[in-house]
Design an enzyme around this catalytic site. Sequence first.
Site, PDB file in Angstrom:
ATOM      1  N   ASN A 207       0.856  -1.195   0.000  1.00 51.48           N
ATOM      2  CA  ASN A 207       0.000   0.000   0.000  1.00 51.48           C
ATOM      3  C   ASN A 207       0.886   1.237   0.000  1.00 51.48           C
ATOM      4  O   ASN A 207       2.108   1.133   0.039  1.00 51.48           O
ATOM      5  CB  ASN A 207      -0.959  -0.032   1.194  1.00 51.48           C
ATOM      6  CG  ASN A 207      -0.215  -0.050   2.506  1.00 51.48           C
ATOM      7  OD1 ASN A 207       0.490   0.890   2.855  1.00 51.48           O
ATOM      8  ND2 ASN A 207      -0.337  -1.161   3.244  1.00 51.48           N
ATOM      9  N   ALA A 271       1.373   1.526  11.661  1.00 48.48           N
ATOM     10  CA  ALA A 271       1.603   0.805  10.401  1.00 48.48           C
ATOM     11  C   ALA A 271       0.300   0.556   9.647  1.00 48.48           C
ATOM     12  O   ALA A 271      -0.746   0.301  10.240  1.00 48.48           O
ATOM     13  CB  ALA A 271       2.278  -0.532  10.703  1.00 48.48           C
ATOM     14  N   ASP A 275      -4.227  -6.292   5.218  1.00 48.23           N
ATOM     15  CA  ASP A 275      -5.211  -7.170   5.848  1.00 48.23           C
ATOM     16  C   ASP A 275      -5.176  -8.579   5.250  1.00 48.23           C
ATOM     17  O   ASP A 275      -5.608  -9.528   5.881  1.00 48.23           O
ATOM     18  CB  ASP A 275      -6.612  -6.582   5.685  1.00 48.23           C
ATOM     19  CG  ASP A 275      -6.774  -5.289   6.480  1.00 48.23           C
ATOM     20  OD1 ASP A 275      -6.302  -5.268   7.633  1.00 48.23           O
ATOM     21  OD2 ASP A 275      -7.326  -4.318   5.942  1.00 48.23           O
ATOM     22  N   LYS A 285       9.286 -17.589  -9.692  1.00 48.75           N
ATOM     23  CA  LYS A 285       8.599 -16.474 -10.346  1.00 48.75           C
ATOM     24  C   LYS A 285       7.491 -17.003 -11.254  1.00 48.75           C
ATOM     25  O   LYS A 285       7.722 -17.926 -12.049  1.00 48.75           O
ATOM     26  CB  LYS A 285       9.620 -15.674 -11.157  1.00 48.75           C
ATOM     27  CG  LYS A 285       9.018 -14.429 -11.772  1.00 48.75           C
ATOM     28  CD  LYS A 285      10.026 -13.691 -12.634  1.00 48.75           C
ATOM     29  CE  LYS A 285       9.267 -12.731 -13.539  1.00 48.75           C
ATOM     30  NZ  LYS A 285      10.013 -12.379 -14.715  1.00 48.75           N
ATOM     31  N   PHE A 321      -4.325   3.575  14.677  1.00 45.98           N
ATOM     32  CA  PHE A 321      -4.605   4.578  13.659  1.00 45.98           C
ATOM     33  C   PHE A 321      -5.733   4.051  12.785  1.00 45.98           C
ATOM     34  O   PHE A 321      -5.896   2.830  12.655  1.00 45.98           O
ATOM     35  CB  PHE A 321      -3.360   4.857  12.804  1.00 45.98           C
ATOM     36  CG  PHE A 321      -2.564   6.028  13.319  1.00 45.98           C
ATOM     37  CD1 PHE A 321      -1.977   5.976  14.566  1.00 45.98           C
ATOM     38  CD2 PHE A 321      -2.420   7.180  12.551  1.00 45.98           C
ATOM     39  CE1 PHE A 321      -1.256   7.055  15.058  1.00 45.98           C
ATOM     40  CE2 PHE A 321      -1.699   8.254  13.038  1.00 45.98           C
ATOM     41  CZ  PHE A 321      -1.115   8.207  14.280  1.00 45.98           C
TER      42      PHE A 321
END
Length: 392
Positions: A207, A271, A275, A285, A321
């Site tokens: 994010n 932080a 979720d 990969k 937060f």
Amino acid sequence: MKRILLIVGGGIAAYKACELIRELRRAGHDVRCVLTEGGAHFVTAMTLAALSENKVHTTLWDLKDEAEMGHIRLSREADLLVVVPGTADLIARMAGGLANDLATTLLLATDKPVLVAPAMNVRMWRHPATQRNVAQLRSDGIQVMEPDEGAMACGEFGPGRLPEVPAIVAAIERKLGTGDRRLHGRHILVTAGPTHEPIDPVRYIANRSSGKQGFAIAAALARRGARVTLVAGPVDLPTPAGVARHDVETAQQMSEAVAAALPADAAVMVAAVADWRAADVAAQKLKKGDDAPAPLRLARNVDILATLAQDVRRPRLLIGFAAETEQVLDHAQAKRRRKGADWIVANDVSGDVMGGDANTVHLVTDDGVESWERLPKRLVAERLADRIADAL
Ligand code: CTP
């Protein structure tokens, strides 16, 4: 009480030196001012004398002044020399070791610590000559603060603004070893930044959190004397002075680092924890192939804050937060109850908060909601640290 020798340079930000004198006096310090010739074009000796309640010194060539208090004594009797604003010219003369006026003579003659709060046009600040001079001063042991970024008196935008007066006061207090040490003996845990949840060895879910707010909070708590453990997700930020930092990547690692850091008197969970994580992390990969890839299966991450709230070692003050883009207060109140936090700092992230330098927050506690004005993240951190010190 400490004695501060304040050298007022010749820039438009000189008027902020007046405010600085008041704040320093309010904090109980004695302030003596030296006004440069350039500085006198912006503020008067009369203003500085009235605010400092001390004689203001302006020239090297004053026989009466020299007889009363020689310039060497003036610089030696101070506990700290502070240059506000540190103009490009003053910084250049300091870096060159010039002594062609009272200010530079004092700066050269002193054996006391020196703090410079620079202010100048953005191009002047960025000019290689200024950058070279600043680097020289720093290697000479002089503390040069970073200027603030923003709109300037000259109409341009960028770094070069004088740091905010409270930040200068805080830097002075730090240098003098005075100031608020109310959190001495407390251990405070802070989480900051995003988490990265791997999909394969090269890809991840992330994010936009920059970590700036959490790092500023860790710094503000450490300045108040707390022992701070900062558990940081992947961010590109320097470790604040006096802070023990543990770098992690994933929510799972962050959760383990938090548990390992207990017990703590308070925890501030800033932080932006992911979720969800990829349910199956590919060992190799993932190749593109010809068809669209299979949908990514996600698994729930632990909620670190909610888990900590249930822990027998729950810190006495648990602060979360809440990043919201709508119905900020309703969501924050609900989050506070659901997660078992004492306080929630709700911020509206619908604008440029993530990655930006300013924040508009609401402090949600048992007593209700307190909405703070839009502030630099650094000042949000100072105010929150004060509230934490009050509470502990
Ligand atoms: N948090 C946490 N662990 C998680 C998720 C969040 O510790 N796995 C903490 C954050 O550090 C923050 C608070 O919980 O202090 C709120 O996080 P936020 O992402 O805003 O809320 P969510 O619980 O994710 O709720 P929603 O997605 O519904 O907004």
